[in-house]
Design a protein around this motif. Structure first.
Motif, short mmCIF file in Angstrom:
data_model
loop_
_atom_site.label_atom_id
_atom_site.label_comp_id
_atom_site.label_asym_id
_atom_site.label_seq_id
_atom_site.Cartn_x
_atom_site.Cartn_y
_atom_site.Cartn_z
N MET A 88 49.31 73.04 49.19
CA MET A 88 50.57 72.19 50.08
C MET A 88 51.74 71.88 49.08
O MET A 88 50.92 71.22 48.22
CB MET A 88 49.55 70.78 50.39
N LEU A 89 52.57 71.89 49.89
CA LEU A 89 53.47 70.87 49.13
C LEU A 89 53.75 69.48 49.56
O LEU A 89 54.32 69.84 50.74
CB LEU A 89 54.82 71.82 49.53
N ILE A 90 53.89 68.94 49.15
CA ILE A 90 53.94 67.24 49.78
C ILE A 90 53.80 66.47 48.45
O ILE A 90 54.29 66.67 47.61
CB ILE A 90 52.59 67.31 50.35
N GLY A 91 55.05 65.60 49.78
CA GLY A 91 55.90 64.46 48.73
C GLY A 91 55.10 62.88 48.84
O GLY A 91 53.52 63.16 49.94
N LEU A 92 54.31 62.42 47.73
CA LEU A 92 53.58 60.83 47.65
C LEU A 92 54.25 59.84 48.62
O LEU A 92 54.00 59.20 48.73
CB LEU A 92 53.42 60.53 46.70
N LEU A 93 55.16 60.35 49.50
CA LEU A 93 55.59 59.56 50.11
C LEU A 93 54.15 60.01 51.28
O LEU A 93 53.68 58.10 52.18
CB LEU A 93 56.65 59.24 51.18
N LEU A 94 53.45 60.58 51.58
CA LEU A 94 52.35 60.71 52.93
C LEU A 94 50.95 60.56 51.51
O LEU A 94 50.05 60.83 53.01
CB LEU A 94 53.03 62.43 53.06
N MET A 95 50.96 60.80 50.95
CA MET A 95 49.78 60.77 50.13
C MET A 95 50.18 59.80 48.66
O MET A 95 50.30 60.14 47.75
CB MET A 95 49.16 62.33 49.29
N SER A 96 49.70 58.42 48.99
CA SER A 96 49.08 57.66 47.84
C SER A 96 48.72 58.32 46.22
O SER A 96 48.10 59.15 46.29
CB SER A 96 48.07 56.41 48.04
N THR A 147 36.81 78.15 55.27
CA THR A 147 36.28 77.61 56.03
C THR A 147 37.82 76.92 56.45
O THR A 147 38.04 76.99 57.97
CB THR A 147 35.47 77.65 57.05
N ILE A 148 37.72 75.89 55.54
CA ILE A 148 38.99 75.05 55.90
C ILE A 148 40.58 75.07 55.18
O ILE A 148 40.71 75.40 53.83
CB ILE A 148 38.26 74.03 55.02
N ALA A 149 41.48 75.21 56.08
CA ALA A 149 42.34 75.62 55.68
C ALA A 149 43.11 75.17 54.60
O ALA A 149 44.30 75.29 53.37
CB ALA A 149 43.27 76.18 56.62
N ASP A 150 42.56 73.48 54.66
CA ASP A 150 43.85 72.24 53.98
C ASP A 150 42.82 71.45 53.17
O ASP A 150 43.19 70.49 52.72
CB ASP A 150 45.01 71.97 55.03
N SER A 151 41.80 72.39 52.92
CA SER A 151 40.53 71.47 52.02
C SER A 151 41.72 71.13 50.78
O SER A 151 41.94 71.91 50.27
CB SER A 151 39.61 72.61 51.61
N PRO A 152 40.95 69.81 50.01
CA PRO A 152 41.60 69.65 48.68
C PRO A 152 41.28 70.67 47.52
O PRO A 152 41.52 70.41 46.61
CB PRO A 152 41.48 68.29 48.13
N TYR A 153 40.47 70.68 48.06
CA TYR A 153 39.27 72.04 46.61
C TYR A 153 39.45 73.50 47.14
O TYR A 153 38.23 74.55 46.79
CB TYR A 153 37.51 71.70 47.44
N LYS A 154 40.62 74.25 48.32
CA LYS A 154 40.57 75.06 48.02
C LYS A 154 41.29 76.12 47.00
O LYS A 154 40.28 77.71 46.60
CB LYS A 154 42.37 75.51 49.16
#
Length: 537
Positions: free
Chosen positions: A8-16, A141-148
């Protein structure tokens, strides 16, 4: 070469950034503006405090299933309950945890792993190879798992016996061992429909067991007497539920929580009289100035070198990061086991910067004070997202430094949505940005020619030599990996596809009552929590 893709491409506004995942992330939109007031905190959540209880904090979790969780500081708390297969040290190498030992084949396409003997779950059931194999299957089976990243290159998993299994990969990957960092969950508990598993009362193998929840206030844990590294010294942990990192910092300053992990630049102001014990670590957060290689101005290597020499990065780190960053010329952290110790970091030298520009045909226009070539002044605009106050300050300092050698750098401060849209559309001259890089390192996503059109090579950088070195590093074995990454770093530092700035530091702060042998790692700050102690409050 098939690159291990980013989830995922994500800004840290959304994730600490109070916790770090294994995967690399775009952190160009990191939020730095923390309110010291925080939110209204409930004093009563600390009434259960005793000399045997440590209090920490996390955001209200969406799930306590670690394979689904994407909240960074929740991830850190979950490592108290769920043990990772291996740990990753600050230098990026791995160390034993549930796994006792591992052996890779010659071309890094398979690894055989042996678990420690006598491992058990919190309910007393044995932890075996079947549980690890089940966990890998669940992650798939988990599309957005942080351990993908642990399963993207996976071909098969073969059970050898109850404590030994073999993972076979689709292709060789030099950082294959780093993909083994993931929490293992028990098959006999989580072998249910995926949607149901998100609400299961957590049972793991970590140093602490789930005890109870005070709704909307706190989660309570108790020491695991059968923990494989020995029963923790601290009997209980209370996890206060809070809305954001600002509230965590304020709670720490008020003495309502005992431990906090943050990359907030001005963390010192939240300590009590700046005397709180702290452990600083170099985080995987790499900051840089990106250049649009579609602009002829930036296609000259010596010009890019001049842009590096003209920056007093030591002053920037001292003034705007209060020393909580380490200067770099490459995306390989100076603390990494892959770091080339022979690499000399470019020192601030504005005379050398002027000389390089002069050698490339630039001359100083005495009327304007700008370096010009063929009558065209050296001028460009730097895009910065206004949500990141540190970067806005740094941009203004860079503007002043470049002006000293005759470079006109204008600053375009935009909101995050405009920033991201221009970045993807490549409608900019230069930008300040950052990546939270994976310890399972593959820099192809940002610098390989194949990532220009359908990847995150936002700078449109194309270089056949770089492509070759990235491939070489990706496929390296344990015997060749250091040499491969050394060559990559030397080429990167000479060609500067990014104008590298620094790696930010993160810090674990504790109240004075917390003691013992405190040895956090960037990915798991509670890696040896069983050795921590707590005194009277």
């Amino acid at each position: 070469m098939k690159k291990l893709k980013k989830l995922m491409l994500i800004g840290l506004l959304l994730m600490s950034v109070s916790g770090c995942s294994l995967l690399h992330k775009d952190i160009s939109n990191e939020q730095n503006n923390l309110s010291e007031e925080g939110s209204d905190l409930k004093q009563e959540t600390t009434t259960q405090n005793s000399a045997s209880q440590m209090v920490i904090a996390m955001n209200t979790p969406k799930t306590l299933n670690p394979l689904y969780n994407t909240q960074a500081n929740v991830e850190q708390a979950l490592y108290l309950i769920f043990s990772p297969l291996v740990n990753i040290k600050e230098d990026g190498s791995i160390s034993a945890n549930l796994a006792k030992s591992w052996v890779t084949n010659e071309d890094n396409t398979a690894v055989t792993i042996t678990l420690k003997e006598g491992l058990t779950w919190h309910d007393g059931m044995p932890l075996t190879s079947d549980d690890v194999i089940f966990t890998l299957g669940k992650i798939q089976t988990i599309a957005d798992s942080p351990y993908k990243q642990a399963v993207e290159n996976l071909q098969t998993v073969e059970k050898i016996d109850s404590t030994t299994f073999k993972i076979v990969y689709k292709q060789s990957f030099s950082s294959v061992l780093q993909t083994l960092f993931f929490p293992v969950i028990p098959e006999h508990i989580y072998n249910v429909e995926n949607s149901d598993s998100m609400s299961i009362t957590p049972i793991g193998s970590g140093p602490y067991k789930y005890e109870s929840t005070t709704p909307l206030e706190a989660i309570h844990l108790v020491a695991n007497a059968n923990y494989f590294n020995g029963k923790p010294n601290i009997e209980k942990i209370q996890i206060n539920l809070i809305p954001d990192e600002a509230s965590s910092l304020h709670s720490f300053k008020q003495g309502l929580i005992d431990v906090i992990y943050t990359s907030e630049t001005e963390w010192g102001k939240y300590a009590n009289n700046n005397s709180n014990p702290s452990v600083e670590m170099v985080s995987p957060i790499y900051e840089f100035m990106g250049l649009n290689f579609n602009k002829p101005l930036f296609q000259n290597e010596m010009v890019r070198n001049a842009l590096v020499y003209a920056l007093n990065r030591e002053d920037i780190v001292r003034l705007y990061y209060l020393g909580h960053a380490v200067i770099t010329d490459t995306p390989i952290s100076p603390t990494s086991y892959l770091y080339d110790k022979n690499l000399e970091i470019k020192a601030y030298d504005k005379e050398k910067a002027r000389l390089l520009l002069t050698q490339e045909g630039y001359q100083l226009d005495n009327d304007t004070g700008l370096m010009t070539k063929n009558g065209i002044p050296f001028s460009f605009t730097l895009m910065v997202n206004k949500e990141n106050s540190d970067r806005v300050k740094v941009a203004k300092e860079m503007q002043r430094m470049y002006a000293e050698i005759g470079i006109d750098m204008q600053i375009d401060i935009v909101d995050k949505d405009v920033y991201l849209s221009r970045l993807v559309a490549k409608q900019y001259d230069a930008f300040l940005g950052g990546w939270q890089l994976s310890y399972a390192l593959d820099l192809s996503f940002a610098f390989h020619s194949a990532s220009v059109l359908n990847g995150e090579n936002y700078i449109s950088y194309r270089d056949n030599k770089m492509d070759e070195l990235l491939q070489q590093a990706f496929l390296a074995t344990s015997d060749t990996i250091y040499e491969a990454y050394s060559e990559l770093q030397q080429y990167f530092a000479s060609s500067n596809p990014y104008i590298s700035l620094y790696f930010k530091k993160s810090v674990l702060m504790t109240q004075n009552t917390i003691g013992g042998n405190i040895e956090p790692t960037p990915l798991n700050v509670f890696a040896n929590v069983e050795e921590w102690t707590i005194g009277k409050k």
